[in-house]
Design an enzyme around this catalytic site. Structure first.
Site, PDB file in Angstrom:
ATOM      1  N   TYR A  78       0.839  -1.218   0.000  1.00 51.25           N
ATOM      2  CA  TYR A  78       0.000   0.000   0.000  1.00 51.25           C
ATOM      3  C   TYR A  78       0.870   1.263   0.000  1.00 51.25           C
ATOM      4  O   TYR A  78       0.708   2.148  -0.840  1.00 51.25           O
ATOM      5  CB  TYR A  78      -0.897  -0.069   1.236  1.00 51.25           C
ATOM      6  CG  TYR A  78      -1.590   1.191   1.685  1.00 51.25           C
ATOM      7  CD1 TYR A  78      -2.757   1.638   1.061  1.00 51.25           C
ATOM      8  CD2 TYR A  78      -1.116   1.911   2.779  1.00 51.25           C
ATOM      9  CE1 TYR A  78      -3.417   2.775   1.521  1.00 51.25           C
ATOM     10  CE2 TYR A  78      -1.782   3.039   3.242  1.00 51.25           C
ATOM     11  CZ  TYR A  78      -2.928   3.467   2.610  1.00 51.25           C
ATOM     12  OH  TYR A  78      -3.585   4.587   3.066  1.00 51.25           O
TER      13      TYR A  78
ATOM     14  N   TYR B  64      -2.902 -10.768  11.509  1.00 51.07           N
ATOM     15  CA  TYR B  64      -2.926 -10.262  10.121  1.00 51.07           C
ATOM     16  C   TYR B  64      -2.431 -11.287   9.095  1.00 51.07           C
ATOM     17  O   TYR B  64      -2.617 -11.092   7.899  1.00 51.07           O
ATOM     18  CB  TYR B  64      -2.028  -9.029   9.977  1.00 51.07           C
ATOM     19  CG  TYR B  64      -2.556  -7.766  10.626  1.00 51.07           C
ATOM     20  CD1 TYR B  64      -3.664  -7.099  10.105  1.00 51.07           C
ATOM     21  CD2 TYR B  64      -1.927  -7.215  11.736  1.00 51.07           C
ATOM     22  CE1 TYR B  64      -4.131  -5.923  10.674  1.00 51.07           C
ATOM     23  CE2 TYR B  64      -2.391  -6.036  12.309  1.00 51.07           C
ATOM     24  CZ  TYR B  64      -3.486  -5.396  11.781  1.00 51.07           C
ATOM     25  OH  TYR B  64      -3.946  -4.232  12.341  1.00 51.07           O
TER      26      TYR B  64
HETATM   27  N1  LIG Z   1      -8.589   7.606   7.582  1.00 52.61           N
HETATM   28  C1  LIG Z   1      -7.278   7.806   7.713  1.00 52.61           C
HETATM   29  O1  LIG Z   1      -6.777   8.041   8.798  1.00 52.61           O
HETATM   30  C2  LIG Z   1      -6.378   7.757   6.517  1.00 52.61           C
HETATM   31  C3  LIG Z   1      -4.996   7.690   6.772  1.00 52.61           C
HETATM   32  C4  LIG Z   1      -4.131   7.674   5.702  1.00 52.61           C
HETATM   33  C5  LIG Z   1      -4.601   7.753   4.404  1.00 52.61           C
HETATM   34  N2  LIG Z   1      -5.937   7.825   4.180  1.00 52.61           N
HETATM   35  C6  LIG Z   1      -6.369   7.905   2.778  1.00 52.61           C
HETATM   36  O2  LIG Z   1      -7.533   8.712   2.674  1.00 52.61           O
HETATM   37  C7  LIG Z   1      -8.419   8.186   1.689  1.00 52.61           C
HETATM   38  C8  LIG Z   1      -9.809   7.959   2.285  1.00 52.61           C
HETATM   39  O3  LIG Z   1      -9.711   7.122   3.414  1.00 52.61           O
HETATM   40  P1  LIG Z   1     -10.967   6.702   4.306  1.00 52.61           P
HETATM   41  O4  LIG Z   1     -10.441   6.491   5.663  1.00 52.61           O
HETATM   42  O5  LIG Z   1     -12.091   7.634   4.089  1.00 52.61           O
HETATM   43  O6  LIG Z   1     -11.285   5.275   3.677  1.00 52.61           O
HETATM   44  P2  LIG Z   1     -12.675   4.612   3.246  1.00 52.61           P
HETATM   45  O7  LIG Z   1     -12.390   3.211   2.900  1.00 52.61           O
HETATM   46  O8  LIG Z   1     -13.699   4.880   4.292  1.00 52.61           O
HETATM   47  O9  LIG Z   1     -13.080   5.437   1.946  1.00 52.61           O
HETATM   48  C9  LIG Z   1     -12.633   5.109   0.648  1.00 52.61           C
HETATM   49  C10 LIG Z   1     -13.845   5.146  -0.272  1.00 52.61           C
HETATM   50  O10 LIG Z   1     -13.397   4.940  -1.605  1.00 52.61           O
HETATM   51  C11 LIG Z   1     -14.349   4.124  -2.261  1.00 52.61           C
HETATM   52  N3  LIG Z   1     -13.701   3.433  -3.373  1.00 52.61           N
HETATM   53  C12 LIG Z   1     -12.649   2.577  -3.306  1.00 52.61           C
HETATM   54  N4  LIG Z   1     -12.364   2.120  -4.515  1.00 52.61           N
HETATM   55  C13 LIG Z   1     -13.236   2.693  -5.379  1.00 52.61           C
HETATM   56  C14 LIG Z   1     -13.436   2.592  -6.771  1.00 52.61           C
HETATM   57  N5  LIG Z   1     -12.679   1.784  -7.528  1.00 52.61           N
HETATM   58  N6  LIG Z   1     -14.417   3.325  -7.339  1.00 52.61           N
HETATM   59  C15 LIG Z   1     -15.200   4.137  -6.575  1.00 52.61           C
HETATM   60  N7  LIG Z   1     -15.059   4.265  -5.235  1.00 52.61           N
HETATM   61  C16 LIG Z   1     -14.081   3.549  -4.657  1.00 52.61           C
HETATM   62  C17 LIG Z   1     -14.823   3.134  -1.191  1.00 52.61           C
HETATM   63  O11 LIG Z   1     -16.079   2.569  -1.528  1.00 52.61           O
HETATM   64  C18 LIG Z   1     -14.859   4.033   0.040  1.00 52.61           C
HETATM   65  O12 LIG Z   1     -16.151   4.569   0.229  1.00 52.61           O
HETATM   66  C19 LIG Z   1      -7.746   6.915   1.163  1.00 52.61           C
HETATM   67  O13 LIG Z   1      -7.061   7.235  -0.023  1.00 52.61           O
HETATM   68  C20 LIG Z   1      -6.748   6.535   2.238  1.00 52.61           C
HETATM   69  O14 LIG Z   1      -5.637   5.846   1.720  1.00 52.61           O
HETATM   70  C21 LIG Z   1      -6.834   7.800   5.212  1.00 52.61           C
HETATM   71  O1  LIG Z   2      -7.251  -4.960  16.894  1.00 55.62           O
HETATM   72  C1  LIG Z   2      -6.188  -4.340  16.603  1.00 55.62           C
HETATM   73  C2  LIG Z   2      -6.020  -3.593  15.422  1.00 55.62           C
HETATM   74  C3  LIG Z   2      -4.839  -2.926  15.184  1.00 55.62           C
HETATM   75  N1  LIG Z   2      -3.820  -2.993  16.088  1.00 55.62           N
HETATM   76  C4  LIG Z   2      -2.560  -2.232  15.857  1.00 55.62           C
HETATM   77  O2  LIG Z   2      -2.893  -0.862  15.897  1.00 55.62           O
HETATM   78  C5  LIG Z   2      -2.026  -0.093  15.059  1.00 55.62           C
HETATM   79  C6  LIG Z   2      -2.847   0.785  14.147  1.00 55.62           C
HETATM   80  O3  LIG Z   2      -3.580  -0.014  13.260  1.00 55.62           O
HETATM   81  P1  LIG Z   2      -4.589   0.576  12.128  1.00 55.62           P
HETATM   82  O4  LIG Z   2      -5.371   1.693  12.622  1.00 55.62           O
HETATM   83  O5  LIG Z   2      -5.382  -0.581  11.649  1.00 55.62           O
HETATM   84  O6  LIG Z   2      -3.657   1.045  10.944  1.00 55.62           O
HETATM   85  P2  LIG Z   2      -2.219   1.703  10.767  1.00 55.62           P
HETATM   86  O7  LIG Z   2      -2.078   2.905  11.606  1.00 55.62           O
HETATM   87  O8  LIG Z   2      -1.177   0.676  10.995  1.00 55.62           O
HETATM   88  O9  LIG Z   2      -2.261   2.045   9.225  1.00 55.62           O
HETATM   89  C7  LIG Z   2      -3.176   3.001   8.721  1.00 55.62           C
HETATM   90  O10 LIG Z   2      -2.580   4.283   8.882  1.00 55.62           O
HETATM   91  C8  LIG Z   2      -3.006   5.135   7.895  1.00 55.62           C
HETATM   92  C9  LIG Z   2      -3.624   4.292   6.787  1.00 55.62           C
HETATM   93  O11 LIG Z   2      -2.918   4.661   5.611  1.00 55.62           O
HETATM   94  C10 LIG Z   2      -5.058   4.512   6.451  1.00 55.62           C
HETATM   95  O12 LIG Z   2      -5.840   4.549   7.586  1.00 55.62           O
HETATM   96  C11 LIG Z   2      -3.469   2.859   7.263  1.00 55.62           C
HETATM   97  O13 LIG Z   2      -2.494   2.211   6.538  1.00 55.62           O
HETATM   98  C12 LIG Z   2      -1.123  -1.113  14.377  1.00 55.62           C
HETATM   99  O14 LIG Z   2       0.087  -1.173  15.108  1.00 55.62           O
HETATM  100  C13 LIG Z   2      -1.873  -2.427  14.519  1.00 55.62           C
HETATM  101  O15 LIG Z   2      -0.987  -3.526  14.556  1.00 55.62           O
HETATM  102  C14 LIG Z   2      -3.991  -3.722  17.272  1.00 55.62           C
HETATM  103  O16 LIG Z   2      -3.079  -3.800  18.114  1.00 55.62           O
HETATM  104  N2  LIG Z   2      -5.159  -4.380  17.469  1.00 55.62           N
END
Ligand SMILES: NC(=O)c1ccc[n+]([C@@H]2O[C@H](COP(=O)([O-])OP(=O)(O)OC[C@H]3O[C@@H](n4cnc5c(N)ncnc54)[C@H](O)[C@@H]3O)[C@@H](O)[C@H]2O)c1
Ligand SMILES: O=c1ccn([C@@H]2O[C@H](COP(=O)(O)OP(=O)(O)O[C@H]3OC[C@](O)(CO)[C@H]3O)[C@@H](O)[C@H]2O)c(=O)[nH]1
Length: 387
Positions: free
Chosen positions: A183, A329
């Site tokens: 990713y 995982y």
């Molecule tokens: N939430 C966070 O903390 C976080 C952290 C890092 C990066 N991001 C980035 O922010 C963006 C949004 O994240 P989010 O948390 O809202 O995730 P999310 O999964 O809730 O939202 C993503 C949305 O994109 C839609 N989608 C995916 N593939 C699609 C496709 N082919 N066509 C149309 N729609 C599609 C999904 O249906 C979903 O509703 C992502 O790019 C993610 O990588 C989020």
């Molecule tokens: O039941 C659980 C689930 C997760 N963990 C640990 O928590 C840490 C955070 O996990 P998570 O929120 O799933 O994701 P990450 O922070 O690792 O990655 C996200 O960060 C940004 C984004 O790009 C989009 O949201 C995504 O990649 C992690 O250490 C898990 O191992 C737990 O202990 N128990």
């Protein structure tokens, strides 16, 4: 809508049309809500799902009726995409597979979703001279330099070795066998492509690197509004455990550190980017809250306390259990050790700072989780399992 809205330089803000891809997700739903309730802008909302924005689409009596139009489409294969981008002044791309449980178990889908599927979006924006705000991730930083130092090295305490800076920090991933990084690597390459389109073809872009944004409507609760075997991000995993009165599972001891930011603070930053193109174009922005750092174990402990307060139920005697990452995982998982965003660039360009403490954001989020899911969980638990 106040017609006197001005940008950070005092210029009036003109209403624009935004093509938002992934508008039906967690971040998209909050961004749509903000745009509908506080701005005059129009949103073409593209997604495969719309459950999280249903309240904005119906009923017709909403004051913003007509300013948000949902288009159910999959950007992988839909010829309407270019036309919708052309109709808009700005495209915001949120679409992605972004749950870590998928990165090592569905690496091909992850790479396609985060790189290949984003290519036409970048291309159409560049060819049609449309501005693009692309959502990347803090995960492009991977691991910190500090984690390679000996455990007892005093340098580990020096911010130079762990604070993550957009224009200086390297991107440090594990080996190819560690498919967790599929990713981050795909996101890194699409960032580089967008940056190059800016440099060579004049694409007006902004790249957002979210640092663990959390709040209501994040992901799903397994067995209620998502698959029973699904593994969402940590907020929803721990919420699910608390709702079911199960111990929270700490992966590899819960030692990894994260900074969590309230979704509503983060959305303020995105709105500033939307409405201040001259200050945001050409930049990559960290968007996080460096003051809200905890280990995952501490997060679990705090969520347990907060949930007990909002639900009125006493915490379990044994609130957490340890589980290995391989068990949780599967093969190929790896982790970011620590994620502290440097805030210099976003502060200088947009004058933005996060506000909400971790305790406060967990209190409002877990109140939402309890109100939304507690009854449904009771029903699921009461259902006899088919033999
Ligand atoms: N939430 C966070 O903390 C976080 C952290 C890092 C990066 N991001 C980035 O922010 C963006 C949004 O994240 P989010 O948390 O809202 O995730 P999310 O999964 O809730 O939202 C993503 C949305 O994109 C839609 N989608 C995916 N593939 C699609 C496709 N082919 N066509 C149309 N729609 C599609 C999904 O249906 C979903 O509703 C992502 O790019 C993610 O990588 C989020
Ligand atoms: O039941 C659980 C689930 C997760 N963990 C640990 O928590 C840490 C955070 O996990 P998570 O929120 O799933 O994701 P990450 O922070 O690792 O990655 C996200 O960060 C940004 C984004 O790009 C989009 O949201 C995504 O990649 C992690 O250490 C898990 O191992 C737990 O202990 N128990």
């Amino acid at each position: 809508m106040a017609s006197s809205r001005v940008d950070l330089d005092g210029n009036p803000i003109k209403p624009i049309t935004i093509c938002m891809i992934g508008a039906g997700g967690f971040i998209g739903s909050h961004l749509c809500e903000k745009l509908m309730t506080e701005t005059p802008h129009t949103v073409l909302a593209l997604d495969v799902y719309n459950d999280k924005i249903k309240h904005l689409l119906e009923p017709d009596t909403n004051p913003w009726h007509g300013r948000i139009n949902f288009h159910r489409l999959n950007i992988k294969h839909d010829s309407r995409l270019e036309g919708l981008i052309k109709m808009a002044d700005l495209t915001i791309n949120l679409a992605a597979i972004c749950t870590p449980a998928d990165y090592n178990t569905r690496p091909l889908d992850t790479i396609y979703s985060n790189f290949i599927d984003a290519l036409p979006v970048v291309k159409y924006c560049s060819e049609n001279n449309k501005r693009l705000i692309h959502f990347s991730t803090c995960e492009v930083y991977g691991k910190t330099i500090g984690c390679f130092l000996p455990k007892d090295s005093p340098l580990r305490k020096d911010p130079k070795y762990y604070v993550l800076k957009e224009d200086e920090s390297p991107c440090i991933f594990g080996s190819i066998e560690k498919q967790r990084w599929s990713y981050a690597c795909a996101k890194q390459l699409i960032e580089r492509l967008i940056y190059a389109e800016g440099a060579e073809n004049g694409l007006e872009f902004t790249i957002v690197r979210p640092f663990n944004w959390i709040g209501p409507r994040m992901d799903f609760i397994p067995g209620v509004d998502g698959p029973s075997e699904g593994v969402p991000r940590v907020l929803a995993c721990f919420s699910n455990n608390l709702l079911r009165r199960e111990p929270l599972k700490l992966v590899d001891g819960g030692e990894s550190q994260r900074t969590f930011i309230y979704i509503k603070d983060a959305i303020e930053a995105v709105l500033l980017m939307i409405e201040n193109p001259a200050r945001a174009n050409g930049h990559i922005f960290n968007v996080g809250n460096p003051n809200n750092e905890v280990t995952v174990r501490q997060l679990g402990e705090m969520m347990t306390q907060v949930y007990s307060k909002v639900s009125g139920e006493p915490p379990l005697e044994k609130a957490t259990i340890d589980v290995s990452s391989k068990e949780f995982y599967g093969e190929g998982y790896d982790d970011s050790d620590k994620r502290i965003p440097d805030m210099t660039i976003i502060n200088r360009q947009l004058g933005w700072n996060p506000k909400t403490s971790l305790w406060d954001l967990l209190e409002s989020t877990l109140t939402y989780q309890h109100r939304t899911y507690a009854e449904a969980i009771k029903k699921v638990i009461a259902k006899p399992v088919a033999s």
